[in-house]
Motif scaffolding. Structure first.
Motif: not given
Length: 275
Positions: A25-32, A45-47, A58-66, A77-80
């Motif tokens: 749970t802690h690690l999931a909460a740290r995802d950006l 570039l991001l890769r 120590g932060i995992r980044v979730q990329i939403i490419s749009v 909307n507070g979704d990112v």
């Protein structure tokens, strides 16, 4: 005694399960969650640079490419948690409306007009983007637009508007509603022109058969900015992670990573000088 040992083992197993659940749970909460324009993703570039940030912080980044418009809408909307986009006017409006904070200039590259080798609108070697668009319309040469409210499409629309040329319903104009990589592929198949950022084109050039025909106009300048979502509006966002990314992109380490991204030896993004 055996029974006591059994209970001790049971308690230990329960404790381990709870501990693993806590860390998961802690690690999931740290995802950006990063919403970004397709050019930073399609170009690679991001890769190339984000693993350095993830390892250091120590932060995992979730990329939403749009497209930029959709990225800013996700942030509204507070979704990112943070956005990396390229539409300065829209970015400033986003901050002024209270959705974002701590905007920073990050880097820049440029747009180019690409097209088929046959070049039916005779654009090759030109430098003036407005003149090139005027010739495309005059010759009714096929043009593929992203049509996705991205920063690229917004820039393209501004050129047509400056010229007073209406493209809606024009038989030579195709609004794809797709990302930059897909539009480049489509333009290659249709032997059409399109407006693209140089970085994404570099990644797709060999697949499309298209060539850069117009470049160098100051109007083709393409700056990128990074913005954290306002925690006062959305308290649940990962604001600490957003600010960590903003600080890293603005640091010597971030600048070095961006400048070092040179596929096939070509530098595709340039760090914005500090003011």
């Amino acid at each position: 005694m055996a029974r006591a040992a059994f209970f001790r083992c049971g308690h230990l197993a329960t404790a381990m399960v709870l501990l693993l659940a806590f860390f998961s749970t802690h690690l999931a909460a740290r995802d950006l969650r990063l919403a970004t324009t397709t050019s930073t993703d399609n170009s690679g570039l991001l890769r190339a640079i984000l693993p350095q940030f993830e390892w250091q912080q120590g932060i995992r980044v979730q990329i939403i490419s749009v497209g930029t418009g959709k990225a800013l809408k996700l942030a509204e909307n507070g979704d990112v948690d943070v956005v990396l986009v390229h539409d300065r006017q829209a970015e400033e409006a986003f901050v002024a409306a209270g959705y974002g904070v701590n905007r920073r200039d990050v880097m820049y590259n440029d747009f180019v007009i690409v097209g088929p080798a046959s070049d039916p609108a005779t654009l090759r070697g030109g430098r003036e983007v407005l003149e090139a668009f005027r010739q495309i319309a005059a010759r009714q040469a096929r043009f593929v637009s992203r049509g996705d409210d991205s920063g690229t499409e917004r820039m393209e629309r501004s050129y047509w508007q400056q010229l007073g040329i209406a493209t809606k319903g024009a038989p030579w104009y195709v609004s794809a509603g797709l990302g930059m990589g897909e539009v480049l592929t489509m333009a290659g198949e249709m032997q059409a022109y399109t407006l693209t950022d140089r970085a994404t084109f570099a990644s797709y050039k060999t697949r499309t058969g298209l060539a850069i025909l117009v470049q160098g106009d100051p109007r083709l300048f393409n700056p990128y900015g990074v913005i954290a979502v306002n925690p006062k509006r959305y308290p649940e966002i990962h604001f600490a992670g957003a600010m960590a990314l903003i600080e890293w992109l603005s640091s010597a380490a971030g600048h070095s990573a961006i400048s070092a991204f040179r596929p096939n030896g070509e530098q595709l993004f340039f760090v914005t000088p500090a003011r």
